[in-house]
Design a protein around this motif. Structure first.
Motif: not given
Length: 792
Positions: A152-175
């Protein structure tokens, strides 16, 4: 425990303490047994010492006589402080309101303890499962919960790393940093103290250390990479928190699947699961009670098609029982008044009333389960090979990791023209993969998993291996030495023919006179003929002045008639021809008033066991040479041997117990490469059973306890099919052990080659390296379980 490193850590920690003696451990059962010098260390201190130095969670499994769990009102610890009812030997608390009471069932019965042992009647707590199975179940559940949380903790990390989301590297990296930190602390955190304490207290590098090094490297590298991104100097690879989190999650998946597979395998051969939970007590009225509340003196009813709760003797009713799950014998066994019934067997169509002879906690099922557990806790010599390989495994992997890291830095700088930082970034990903993809768990499970399944499968077929060494040795068997009487033969004489030389009207009277003469005599011939006559519903006539003439026969008087029963020589009768039979026979004549002709003549012989000939044929087909030893006369022994195709050179008659042992010892010394099995039943066979490489005990009436104690393998049924089962199970087990060794070697070689990047075009990403435990362990477990579902 998850791998052989855990077991080694346990042995080193406990084995080095001077108060611990005779230590036995089991990886699959997650269990240790040892003798403790309580003057030097108490049981409680031993548990605390083990938990402090290894991070294992320990539970004391106590077994002092009978035991029951009760639900109490108030604090359970106050009951443990006393006073205790008479017969109670120990009280311990489980949680706030459950106590375990251990007691002497010969002093106070279970129901008496429950209803009258305390100021107010107690409520029986739900039965606790087998301690080893219970501990395994708890471990599997815990691993399951932790695996789900990690996913459950890993799935959001995978989504932020692999999904075609808007570029917010700092925000995604912090989460991702926050979630990866939780995974590293909560999920991977317990590996740190285990690895460090293993290194400090047991002086060993184990699998947990590889997990710590690999996950820490991936996490720290990602943190550094994220820091570089925040500072405006991102690394070429970027941060990969998805690698550290997915790596931890896949490791947890692998450990959960392996733990679940081991647990299911152990549960599948649990002998104690045959124990039924209820019994119908006859105490004036018929009452269904918890089987744990049965006590000495009880009588209980067994309804048709129901399982028998514990051992007992039939006092009323007739039926047949299916004892195949206990003895391996598929044919139903007839039961009538005086017959013994076995716990765990299934009643047929009749209703039986049974008087209890053994309590549920100390019956046949418990005895068999105890012997099976002994085999699971013992270790064959081949386990030493696995332990030695495993002891070098983790240091070897660490060395390969360092070499991989160094080589890829050199390749990056010298061949690819990368900077030192870039080369190090790529090199560390290969190093992480090598650290985690290699798995010693398969090596550690190669032997114990097979031994656990093999001992359980054999027990279900009526064969109890008392040690793992017996399983290891039996497959090498080259010779098997049989005792004759009670082993190859039934052990009791039976009537072959009956001849009456008077007028037909006097037959019943003459039989009644003979039964009156021999009915109370304990000689085997008298017993066999008396049994034969009683089976015809013959009632004895009163005989007076009965005398036993040693080596000749018996005589007595009825009214004015002199009765004699004995040999033809003593009675001055011409020898009568024996009926056509390949077996040696014995003849008894009965005369009236010194008549020169007999009134009745009985011919007896000792029949072969029905399973003797098929068993010998099967053993010969497996290139196992049979031998025959007996204390009987040469003529009798050679007659049996000729029927079973045993060579004359392998026969010895008129043997004493010492001579039997000497024969086995001579066979071993003349042919050191041979493995000798000995199969016997009585006290006189005990020396030879102990001398043989593997002693096999066949159940009998006399001398069973002594012979059983000397044997390495115990057959639960008098049929000799179990001897073939011994060899088959051993051969099947050792084939699987060597397959597991081969698979472990092949897997780890391929895993290291692929993980290190040696194939260049074939690359295993660090994030997926955690699947290694599943890939390596499942075939080992599957091959072992195949003994149960696919035969041996």
């Amino acid at each position: 425990m998850t791998c052989t490193g855990c077991e080694t850590k346990l042995r080193r920690t406990l084995g080095t303490h001077e108060a611990v003696k005779n230590l036995k451990t089991s990886l699959v059962l997650a269990r240790a047994e040892f003798d403790l010098e309580v003057g030097r260390m108490s049981v409680e201190d031993a548990i605390k010492f083990l938990e402090r130095t290894t991070e294992f969670k320990c539970e004391r499994v106590s077994n002092r006589g009978s035991r029951l769990d009760f639900i109490v009102t108030g604090d359970a610890t106050t009951y443990a402080k006393g006073p205790w009812p008479d017969g109670v030997t120990e009280i311990s608390s489980y949680g706030k309101n459950v106590i375990r009471v251990e007691f002497d069932a010969k002093v106070i019965g279970a129901r008496d303890l429950k209803e009258r042992g305390w100021p107010t009647p107690m409520k029986l707590a739900p039965p606790r499962p087998d301690p080893s199975l219970d501990a395994g179940s708890k471990h599997v559940r815990h691993m399951g919960y932790m695996t789900i949380l990690s996913a459950l903790l890993t799935i959001p990390v995978l989504v932020m790393a692999w999904a075609p989301l808007p570029e917010r590297d700092i925000a995604y990296g912090s989460a991702s940093l926050a979630l990866a930190t939780i995974v590293q602390i909560v999920i991977a955190g317990p590996f740190y103290p285990k690895a460090l304490k293993g290194l400090i207290f047991s002086r060993m590098i184990e699998m947990d250390l590889l997990i710590v090094l690999s996950t820490s490297a991936a996490y720290i590298f990602s943190v550094v990479s994220f820091g570089c991104l925040v500072a405006g100097r991102p690394l070429s690879t970027g941060e990969f928190f998805e690698t550290s989190t997915l790596l931890v999650t896949l490791i947890m998946v692998g450990r959960y699947v392996a733990a679940l597979a081991r647990q299911k395998a152990v549960e599948s051969i649990s002998i104690r699961s045959l124990q039924t939970t209820t019994a119908t007590l006859i105490n004036g009225d018929e009452t269904e009670i918890d089987a744990r509340l049965l006590q000495y003196g009880d009588t209980f009813k067994i309804l048709p098609e129901s399982r028998i709760p514990t051992d007992g003797t039939v006092i009323d009713g007739e039926s047949e029982t299916n004892e195949s799950m206990i003895t391996g014998e598929s044919r139903p066994v007839n039961k009538s008044i005086g017959s013994n019934v076995i716990a765990g067997s299934i009643n047929g169509s009749g209703t039986l009333t049974v008087r209890l002879t053994r309590l549920p906690g100390d019956n046949t099922i418990s005895t068999i389960a105890g012997m099976v557990d002994e085999a699971k806790l013992s270790k064959p010599k081949i386990q030493d090979i696995a332990d030695k390989v495993a002891s070098y495994f983790v240091p070897g992997v660490v060395t390969l990791t360092i070499i991989t890291f160094t080589v890829w830095i050199a390749i990056g700088v010298a061949v690819r023209g990368q900077s030192g930082n870039q080369a190090a970034v790529h090199a560390i990903t290969y190093a992480i993969t090598v650290l985690i993809v290699s798995c010693p768990c398969a090596i550690g499970l190669a032997v114990p998993m097979v031994i656990v399944i093999a001992s359980g499968v054999a027990a279900e077929r009526g064969v109890i291996f008392k040690s793992a060494t017996s399983i290891e040795l039996a497959h090498k068997a080259t010779d098997i030495v049989f005792d004759k009487t009670g082993t190859l033969t039934e052990g009791e004489l039976s009537v072959v023919s009956e001849q009456h030389f008077g007028i037909p009207e006097t037959l019943a009277t003459n039989q009644a006179l003979l039964l009156g003469l021999i009915g109370s005599n304990k000689h085997p011939i008298s017993l066999a003929i008396a049994t034969h006559l009683r089976s015809k519903n013959i009632s004895p006539l009163p005989i007076t002045n009965i005398q036993t003439i040693p080596s000749k026969g018996l005589q007595g008087t009825h009214s004015t008639s002199l009765l004699r029963a004995g040999s033809s020589t003593w009675l001055n009768l011409p020898p009568s021809p024996s009926p056509p039979s390949s077996l040696p026979t014995t003849t008894l004549h009965f005369t009236l008033n010194l008549s020169p002709t007999p009134t009745l003549t009985y011919t007896l012989h000792t029949p072969l066991r029905p399973s003797a000939s098929p068993t010998l044929s099967s053993l010969l087909s497996k290139n196992i040479t049979p031998h025959l030893l007996s204390g009987d006369t040469p003529a009798s022994v050679h007659a049996i041997a000729s029927l079973l195709r045993i060579p004359a050179s392998n026969i010895r008659a008129s043997c004493t117990p010492a001579q039997k042992r000497e024969y086995v010892r001579d066979l071993q010394s003349r042919h050191p490469h041979r493995v000798v099995l000995f199969c016997g039943d009585g006290t006189n066979d005990a020396p030879a059973l102990a001398q043989a490489h593997v002693g096999i005990h066949v159940p009998c009436i006399a001398g069973a306890d002594v012979a059983r104690g000397a044997a390495d393998v115990v057959l639960l049924s008098p049929g000799l099919e179990g001897v073939v089962t011994v060899v088959r199970v051993s051969r099947g087990a050792m084939r699987r052990v060597w397959f597991n060794f081969g698979w472990s070697f092949v897997y780890n070689v391929v895993a290291v080659v692929v993980g290190s990047g040696a194939l260049v075009r074939a690359r295993l990403e660090p994030a997926y390296a955690g699947l290694g435990e599943v890939v390596s362990v499942l075939p080992v477990v599957g091959v072992a379980v195949g003994m149960r579902w696919g035969g041996v």
